[in-house]
Design a protein around this motif. Structure first.
Motif, PDB file in Angstrom:
ATOM      1  N   HIS A 248       0.848  -1.187   0.000  1.00  0.00           N
ATOM      2  CA  HIS A 248       0.000   0.000   0.000  1.00  0.00           C
ATOM      3  C   HIS A 248       0.882   1.234   0.000  1.00  0.00           C
ATOM      4  N   THR A 249       0.271   2.373  -0.054  1.00  0.00           N
ATOM      5  CA  THR A 249       1.022   3.623  -0.165  1.00  0.00           C
ATOM      6  C   THR A 249       1.541   4.129   1.168  1.00  0.00           C
ATOM      7  N   GLY A 250       1.270   3.389   2.239  1.00  0.00           N
ATOM      8  CA  GLY A 250       1.828   3.776   3.532  1.00  0.00           C
ATOM      9  C   GLY A 250       1.185   5.028   4.085  1.00  0.00           C
ATOM     10  N   LYS A 251       2.007   6.006   4.446  1.00  0.00           N
ATOM     11  CA  LYS A 251       1.519   7.209   5.116  1.00  0.00           C
ATOM     12  C   LYS A 251       1.084   8.302   4.139  1.00  0.00           C
ATOM     13  N   VAL A 252       1.047   7.998   2.864  1.00  0.00           N
ATOM     14  CA  VAL A 252       0.649   9.003   1.879  1.00  0.00           C
ATOM     15  C   VAL A 252      -0.845   9.267   1.998  1.00  0.00           C
ATOM     16  N   SER A 253      -1.206  10.519   2.115  1.00  0.00           N
ATOM     17  CA  SER A 253      -2.613  10.879   2.297  1.00  0.00           C
ATOM     18  C   SER A 253      -3.367  10.823   0.978  1.00  0.00           C
ATOM     19  N   ASN A 254      -4.692  10.728   1.084  1.00  0.00           N
ATOM     20  CA  ASN A 254      -5.534  10.743  -0.116  1.00  0.00           C
ATOM     21  C   ASN A 254      -5.385  12.052  -0.873  1.00  0.00           C
ATOM     22  N   ALA A 255      -5.194  13.139  -0.135  1.00  0.00           N
ATOM     23  CA  ALA A 255      -5.046  14.436  -0.802  1.00  0.00           C
ATOM     24  C   ALA A 255      -3.793  14.445  -1.677  1.00  0.00           C
ATOM     25  N   THR A 256      -2.724  13.869  -1.163  1.00  0.00           N
ATOM     26  CA  THR A 256      -1.492  13.799  -1.955  1.00  0.00           C
ATOM     27  C   THR A 256      -1.693  12.929  -3.187  1.00  0.00           C
ATOM     28  N   LEU A 257      -2.373  11.801  -3.031  1.00  0.00           N
ATOM     29  CA  LEU A 257      -2.636  10.917  -4.162  1.00  0.00           C
ATOM     30  C   LEU A 257      -3.509  11.605  -5.207  1.00  0.00           C
ATOM     31  N   GLU A 258      -4.466  12.371  -4.746  1.00  0.00           N
ATOM     32  CA  GLU A 258      -5.329  13.089  -5.697  1.00  0.00           C
ATOM     33  C   GLU A 258      -4.541  14.160  -6.451  1.00  0.00           C
ATOM     34  N   GLN A 259      -3.596  14.805  -5.769  1.00  0.00           N
ATOM     35  CA  GLN A 259      -2.754  15.793  -6.444  1.00  0.00           C
ATOM     36  C   GLN A 259      -1.892  15.138  -7.517  1.00  0.00           C
ATOM     37  N   ILE A 260      -1.341  13.942  -7.200  1.00  0.00           N
ATOM     38  CA  ILE A 260      -0.531  13.224  -8.188  1.00  0.00           C
ATOM     39  C   ILE A 260      -1.382  12.835  -9.380  1.00  0.00           C
ATOM     40  N   GLU A 261      -2.597  12.355  -9.117  1.00  0.00           N
ATOM     41  CA  GLU A 261      -3.492  11.962 -10.210  1.00  0.00           C
ATOM     42  C   GLU A 261      -3.852  13.165 -11.072  1.00  0.00           C
ATOM     43  N   GLU A 262      -4.150  14.272 -10.433  1.00  0.00           N
ATOM     44  CA  GLU A 262      -4.502  15.479 -11.191  1.00  0.00           C
ATOM     45  C   GLU A 262      -3.314  15.966 -12.021  1.00  0.00           C
ATOM     46  N   LYS A 263      -2.135  15.870 -11.458  1.00  0.00           N
ATOM     47  CA  LYS A 263      -0.932  16.311 -12.168  1.00  0.00           C
ATOM     48  C   LYS A 263      -0.681  15.467 -13.407  1.00  0.00           C
TER      49      LYS A 263
END
Length: 695
Positions: A635-650
């Protein structure tokens, strides 16, 4: 009876090493005395005394290689060595062994087709043996970056499917790459060590036959006190001039030197870090590497781990043996001088670290000597450089100051300095014999004893090839001396080095690379030779064989990196090796498999190196990544959903190339977003997103 557990070989080592010590020390003492008589002032000045001391150390150092070769020749001429571990092959096992072996391929940013070709070759060769079911293959990747990781993972999955090797060939990429290769192997031992009795440790370019692997398993089972069994790998696989020179030297001189090492090492042998069999339980218990106090380069993690692991295994009472007469083990050598010297810089730092372990409690004297020997492999270059500088300084000083005829004490007669050129020639000839006579012994063994000269092009071509190798060795030796001296100095001064992957293809050295790498040395050679020529032209001709190659190091580096001259020599059957004249099946297979894998098109016409993009777009690779995540619970560990959404948007806005390395790695550990991005790439606006990503 297991002769490896009896004291007979231990008493033999005492006698053999005593003889070797006397053979080194007595001639070295005589040479030191002789060099003093050659010098103008008979060694009475501080400068000449320094010359004598440095030369005596160097003479002893090259004597080690000379007598090792002589003892190796003696061993091969007898054709029987009662301590050879290969005798165990004639002793049947009392019952069929159930011991399992893991074949480890530690890799780090390597050429993926070549790695997979070696694995495929080894696996298929094992399948031709009765003991194939006892071996599993583990690919232990420390490769950095998402692209290389995904390229390797996809290639592994393709290979497993092609071979039907599910649950036989495994792949793992470490998330945290601690302690490089030694840490990689240690991580495997912690995860899977209890499932196996042995591990066969390879390099990324290693190849071994299934017959050899089974033979090593048999030896280890029949000799239960052996902890590490090391083979003497043969070099093959490159066509550049430098590589063919090294391959030729390895195949012609290597067997004799390996036999010589076995003669005086016996159960106190070296472990070279690859192409070796290791008993896992004592390795895990006794061979954990300490972290040296202080900062790198001489402190911190131990880089050249193999010598240390062998010493620790031996300290625990387990034998370390060199199977010098066991065939079927191969590796590749550096294709050009730059890649060789970059590798040597890493090895230099690691070997100098060993000096800090010389007085570690409990180590056997033989391994303390091996630590010192490893350090001398590079420190000797600095000593040669110092000897040449002192000699040049003596010549220039004699020219500028002139001789001193009257000593400080009163004397009726002047002291006439005497220079004896003939004596100097005798001394030079003696040194030359130590360096080159073993090569002639190797020729004799091949032509007369083994009658295998046809595999080297025949007796005449073999002799001519040895001459070519000697000429280029003489040309390249001063360049290596200069760089090794530099490596020792910068390591002792505390400068840290990188640890990148090795170049393994035949890409030639460019003139720009040669200028950057050799330019400073060439200028130094011009300055050195110019000063000596200005003040002592006669002495210049003595150092010309050293200075001239350094001055021309740039063209030498470029010329020896090209495969054109190497292929021409091969066509003329010069520098020929058995792997070219009559290659074993494994050699033919790894060459063919590498070529086939390099030529196999990647789906969607993507570049092979674009592993991350392929994971996003290729349905099969995307599904593989998600399936592995589900199986391993990653899993992505301590990475927050907000960070993942930013990566996806980028990635949707600016494309995969805009992501940082960490962002790509984070995304590769989230199965849900991988699936969503893959679906969007194929469906959004009729695939326009996919087309934009592929541009």
């Amino acid at each position: 009876m297991d002769n490896m557990s009896t004291p007979s070989w231990r008493s033999a080592t005492i006698r053999r090493r005593l003889v070797l010590t006397l053979l080194i020390l007595i001639p070295s003492a005589l040479a030191s005395s002789y060099v003093g008589s050659v010098l103008p002032n008979k060694g009475s000045t501080p400068l000449e005394l320094a010359i004598i001391i440095v030369y005596s150390v160097l003479f002893a150092w090259i004597s080690v290689g000379f007598w090792t070769a002589i003892l190796g020749c003696f061993t091969l001429l007898r054709r029987y060595d009662r301590f050879s571990v290969s005798h165990a092959l004639s002793e049947p096992l009392e019952q069929d062994t159930a011991a399992r072996t893991a074949v480890l391929f530690p890799i780090c940013n390597e050429d993926t087709p070549r790695v997979m070709a070696g694995i495929k070759t080894t696996y298929l060769s094992l399948q031709q043996t009765p003991g194939a079911s006892q071996f599993d293959i583990h690919i232990l990747s420390d490769s950095s970056g998402a692209d290389k990781w995904m390229e390797e993972e996809a290639a592994w999955a393709d290979l497993v499917e092609e071979l039907g090797a599910q649950n036989r060939i495994f792949y793992r990429n470490r998330k945290v790459n601690l302690k490089r290769k030694s840490g990689n192997v240690a991580d495997f031992c912690r995860r899977h060590g209890k499932a196996y009795t042995y591990m066969a440790v390879f390099d990324a370019d290693s190849v071994m036959s299934g017959e050899t692997l089974n033979a090593m398993l048999h030896i280890m089972e029949r000799r239960p006190k052996i902890g590490i069994l090391q083979t003497a790998p043969a070099c093959f696989g490159h066509d550049t001039l430098l590589a063919r020179l090294q391959q030729f030297a390895n195949r012609v001189y290597g067997p004799m030197f390996a036999a010589g090492l076995h003669f005086w090492q016996l159960g106190d042998a070296q472990y070279w870090g690859h192409n070796a069999f290791i008993r896992i339980e004592p390795f895990m218990r006794h061979c954990g590497l300490p972290r040296l106090s202080g900062k790198p380069p001489l402190g911190g993690d131990i880089l050249s781990h193999d010598f240390v692991e062998a010493a620790l295994m031996r300290r625990a009472g387990w034998g370390v043996w060199l199977a010098f007469d066991l065939p079927g083990s191969w590796e590749e050598c550096p294709p050009n001088l730059l890649s060789e010297l970059k590798r040597d810089r890493r090895w230099c730092q690691g070997n100098l670290q060993h000096l800090r372990l010389l007085f570690t409690e409990g180590l056997f004297p033989a391994h303390r000597v091996l630590f010192l020997n490893g350090a001398m492999s590079y420190a000797s270059a600095l000593l040669w450089f110092t000897f040449l500088m002192l000699s040049s300084g003596e010549a220039v000083l004699q020219a500028i100051v002139g001789p001193s005829y009257f000593a400080a004490t009163r004397s009726l007669f002047p002291a006439w300095p005497v220079w004896q050129p003939l004596w100097a020639l005798v001394l030079l000839a003696t040194t030359g014999v130590l360096l080159f006579f073993p090569k002639l012994l190797s020729y004799m063994l091949i032509v007369i004893k083994t009658r295998r000269s046809r595999l080297f092009g025949g007796p005449f071509r073999l002799l001519l090839s040895i001459f070519i190798e000697v000429v280029f060795s003489a040309l390249l030796a001063p360049i290596r001396m200069l760089f090794h001296s530099k490596f020792v100095c910068i390591t002792l001064l505390g400068r840290q080095i990188g640890w990148g992957s090795q170049q393994r293809d035949d890409r030639p050295t460019t003139w720009g690379e040669a200028i950057r790498f050799h330019g400073g040395g060439a200028l130094f050679g011009l300055l050195w030779g110019g000063v000596v020529w200005l003040y002592s032209p006669d002495f210049f001709w003595w150092i010309a064989p050293i200075v001239v190659p350094i001055i021309f190091s740039m063209p030498l580096s470029v010329i020896t990196s090209h495969h054109g001259l190497g292929l021409w020599l091969r066509k003329k059957k010069l520098l020929l090796i058995p792997e070219e004249a009559a290659p074993e099946k494994e050699i033919r297979d790894v060459t063919r498999f590498t070529r086939e894998m390099e030529d196999t098109p990647v789906p969607l016409a993507l570049p092979r190196e674009a592993g991350f993009l392929r994971t996003l777009l290729d349905p099969r690779v995307n599904g593989l990544r998600r399936a592995l995540l589900a199986r391993r619970g990653q899993h992505t560990g301590k990475v927050s959903n907000a960070t993942l959404e930013q990566i996806e948007e980028k990635i949707l806005q600016t494309g995969p190339a805009s992501l940082s390395v960490n962002e790509k790695l984070t995304l590769l550990r989230d199965a849900g977003r991988l699936r969503r991005l893959h679906t969007m790439a194929w469906t959004k606006n009729n695939g326009s997103l996919r087309e934009r990503w592929m541009k």
